[in-house]
Design a protein around this motif. Structure first.
Motif, PDB file in Angstrom:
ATOM      1  N   ALA A 127      23.183  11.494  35.041  1.00 59.15           N
ATOM      2  CA  ALA A 127      23.564  10.114  36.166  1.00 59.15           C
ATOM      3  C   ALA A 127      22.235   9.525  36.319  1.00 59.15           C
ATOM      4  O   ALA A 127      21.852   8.352  36.102  1.00 59.15           O
ATOM      5  CB  ALA A 127      24.873   9.797  37.005  1.00 59.15           C
ATOM      6  N   PHE A 128      21.500  10.447  37.120  1.00 60.73           N
ATOM      7  CA  PHE A 128      20.273  10.491  37.249  1.00 60.73           C
ATOM      8  C   PHE A 128      19.589  10.404  36.218  1.00 60.73           C
ATOM      9  O   PHE A 128      18.069   9.811  36.763  1.00 60.73           O
ATOM     10  CB  PHE A 128      20.083  10.965  38.208  1.00 60.73           C
ATOM     11  CG  PHE A 128      21.276  10.113  39.841  1.00 60.73           C
ATOM     12  CD1 PHE A 128      20.269   9.837  40.450  1.00 60.73           C
ATOM     13  CD2 PHE A 128      21.730  11.151  39.643  1.00 60.73           C
ATOM     14  CE1 PHE A 128      21.223   9.347  41.903  1.00 60.73           C
ATOM     15  CE2 PHE A 128      23.261  10.181  41.492  1.00 60.73           C
ATOM     16  CZ  PHE A 128      22.324   9.699  41.866  1.00 60.73           C
ATOM     17  N   TRP A 129      19.661  11.051  35.478  1.00 64.08           N
ATOM     18  CA  TRP A 129      18.374  10.907  34.543  1.00 64.08           C
ATOM     19  C   TRP A 129      17.918   9.625  33.518  1.00 64.08           C
ATOM     20  O   TRP A 129      16.513   9.612  33.359  1.00 64.08           O
ATOM     21  CB  TRP A 129      18.901  11.545  32.740  1.00 64.08           C
ATOM     22  CG  TRP A 129      18.965  13.186  33.095  1.00 64.08           C
ATOM     23  CD1 TRP A 129      18.469  13.662  34.315  1.00 64.08           C
ATOM     24  CD2 TRP A 129      19.311  14.229  31.951  1.00 64.08           C
ATOM     25  NE1 TRP A 129      18.744  15.431  33.822  1.00 64.08           N
ATOM     26  CE2 TRP A 129      19.482  15.336  32.405  1.00 64.08           C
ATOM     27  CE3 TRP A 129      19.584  14.403  30.743  1.00 64.08           C
ATOM     28  CZ2 TRP A 129      19.691  16.362  32.268  1.00 64.08           C
ATOM     29  CZ3 TRP A 129      20.189  15.662  30.003  1.00 64.08           C
ATOM     30  CH2 TRP A 129      20.413  16.480  30.339  1.00 64.08           C
ATOM     31  N   CYS A 133      14.881  15.336  36.152  1.00 66.59           N
ATOM     32  CA  CYS A 133      14.650  15.705  35.350  1.00 66.59           C
ATOM     33  C   CYS A 133      13.558  15.450  35.077  1.00 66.59           C
ATOM     34  O   CYS A 133      13.245  15.938  33.974  1.00 66.59           O
ATOM     35  CB  CYS A 133      15.176  13.947  34.412  1.00 66.59           C
ATOM     36  SG  CYS A 133      14.292  12.537  35.204  1.00 66.59           S
ATOM     37  N   GLY A 134      12.208  15.891  36.340  1.00 69.20           N
ATOM     38  CA  GLY A 134      10.798  15.623  35.892  1.00 69.20           C
ATOM     39  C   GLY A 134      10.000  14.662  36.035  1.00 69.20           C
ATOM     40  O   GLY A 134       8.929  14.982  35.612  1.00 69.20           O
ATOM     41  N   GLN A 135      10.286  13.797  36.654  1.00 69.62           N
ATOM     42  CA  GLN A 135       9.568  12.916  36.256  1.00 69.62           C
ATOM     43  C   GLN A 135       8.332  13.391  37.091  1.00 69.62           C
ATOM     44  O   GLN A 135       6.954  12.011  36.323  1.00 69.62           O
ATOM     45  CB  GLN A 135      10.231  10.757  36.519  1.00 69.62           C
ATOM     46  CG  GLN A 135      10.983  11.060  36.121  1.00 69.62           C
ATOM     47  CD  GLN A 135      11.339  10.585  34.905  1.00 69.62           C
ATOM     48  OE1 GLN A 135      10.165   9.666  34.395  1.00 69.62           O
ATOM     49  NE2 GLN A 135      11.428  11.041  33.325  1.00 69.62           N
ATOM     50  N   ARG A 180      26.892   3.680  37.617  1.00 75.54           N
ATOM     51  CA  ARG A 180      27.448   5.852  38.355  1.00 75.54           C
ATOM     52  C   ARG A 180      26.913   6.005  39.939  1.00 75.54           C
ATOM     53  O   ARG A 180      27.172   6.369  40.568  1.00 75.54           O
ATOM     54  CB  ARG A 180      27.058   6.562  37.557  1.00 75.54           C
ATOM     55  CG  ARG A 180      27.781   7.009  36.470  1.00 75.54           C
ATOM     56  CD  ARG A 180      27.197   7.999  34.948  1.00 75.54           C
ATOM     57  NE  ARG A 180      28.551   8.163  34.282  1.00 75.54           N
ATOM     58  CZ  ARG A 180      28.020   8.851  32.964  1.00 75.54           C
ATOM     59  NH1 ARG A 180      27.248   9.212  32.694  1.00 75.54           N
ATOM     60  NH2 ARG A 180      28.963   9.051  32.321  1.00 75.54           N
ATOM     61  N   MET A 181      25.177   5.415  39.470  1.00 77.91           N
ATOM     62  CA  MET A 181      24.340   6.155  40.914  1.00 77.91           C
ATOM     63  C   MET A 181      25.061   4.822  42.225  1.00 77.91           C
ATOM     64  O   MET A 181      24.822   5.664  42.963  1.00 77.91           O
ATOM     65  CB  MET A 181      22.670   5.606  40.575  1.00 77.91           C
ATOM     66  CG  MET A 181      22.306   6.361  39.687  1.00 77.91           C
ATOM     67  SD  MET A 181      20.847   6.441  38.960  1.00 77.91           S
ATOM     68  CE  MET A 181      20.529   5.018  37.835  1.00 77.91           C
TER      69      MET A 181
END
Length: 260
Positions: free
Chosen positions: A20-22, A56-58, A203-204
């Protein structure tokens, strides 16, 4: 083993929560937070950085690209093992290309402390809306405490070299998730996949309600900036500065480990 309340639900390690947070990088408030954080990063050739609660690595990508691919190492640490997939994808889409072994992912729960890295291993640590979720429950007192949060700050201080930088964001007390969602709505018209964009936004918002509820119980820590400044000072950090970002729902903070 970290003690936890008998009725505590933890979504953070779940793949559904992680995915969801990706999609949050598509949301205008998050893009603003990411840009503001990147502006405060100053990676230098040959340095080692830690991305704490990396998702996710931003921020890992921001470090690599801002350094022009000159960093010796970036380690992304997160409690959701599924985020390693996102990191693998990131390594194939980053410009300049990622050299083998320079970016890697570690699955670990920072509420239990950091892995047994040597003191002064990193030149910098970055974290985006993560360290506030370091949790610790006291069975003796039947209550949540800030012990893991304080310990995590001490661990960050330990793994930083002298003069090392710590750049991180945390939410303000009682964050208005509805304001974040409202500001994100216009992005649906620019999204490549509008249905997915709306789904992830909802979702968030749902996870935000869970986070706020748990913060009121003392499990998570949306603290006033004065309290955070005091904790950083007590840990030993100096040159503490901050600004508001993320639709004024987050503090972006920068500080240093003194040289002497």
């Amino acid at each position: 083993m970290l003690a936890t309340a008998p009725d505590a639900i933890n979504y953070w390690p779940d793949s559904a929560c992680a995915r969801a947070f990706w999609g949050q990088q598509e949301l205008p408030p998050y893009r603003r937070l990411l840009a503001d954080t990147a502006a405060w990063l100053d990676p230098k050739p040959g340095e080692r950085w830690l991305d704490l609660g990396c998702g996710c690595g931003q921020l890992t990508q921001a470090l690599w690209e801002k350094s022009g691919g000159s960093l010796q190492e970036v380690v992304g640490l997160d409690c959701a093992a599924v985020n390693e997939r996102a990191f693998q994808k990131l390594c194939t889409n980053t410009t300049p290309p990622v050299l083998e072994g320079r970016i890697r992912f570690v699955a670990s729960n920072f509420s239990e402390g950091l892995p047994t890295w040597d003191d002064a291993r990193f030149d910098g640590v970055v974290s985006g809306l993560a360290i506030q979720y370091a949790e610790c429950y006291s069975p003796e007192n039947g209550a949540w405490t800030t012990d893991s949060y304080v310990r995590l700050l001490s661990e960050v201080y330990r793994v930083l070299r002298k003069g090392g930088r710590f750049v991180f964001s945390v939410n303000v007390p009682e964050p208005a998730w509805g304001k974040v969602a409202l500001r994100a709505l216009p992005g649906v018209f620019r999204a490549r996949k509008p249905a997915r964009y709306l789904k992830n936004s909802l979702r968030m918002l749902r996870y935000g309600a869970w986070l706020s509820r748990e913060a009121r119980r003392g499990r998570f820590h949306y603290l006033p900036i004065q309290d955070i400044q005091t904790m950083l000072g007590d840990t030993g950090f100096a040159q503490v500065e901050y600004r508001l970002t993320y639709v004024r729902q987050a503090y972006l903070i920068r500080c240093r480990k003194p040289v002497c």
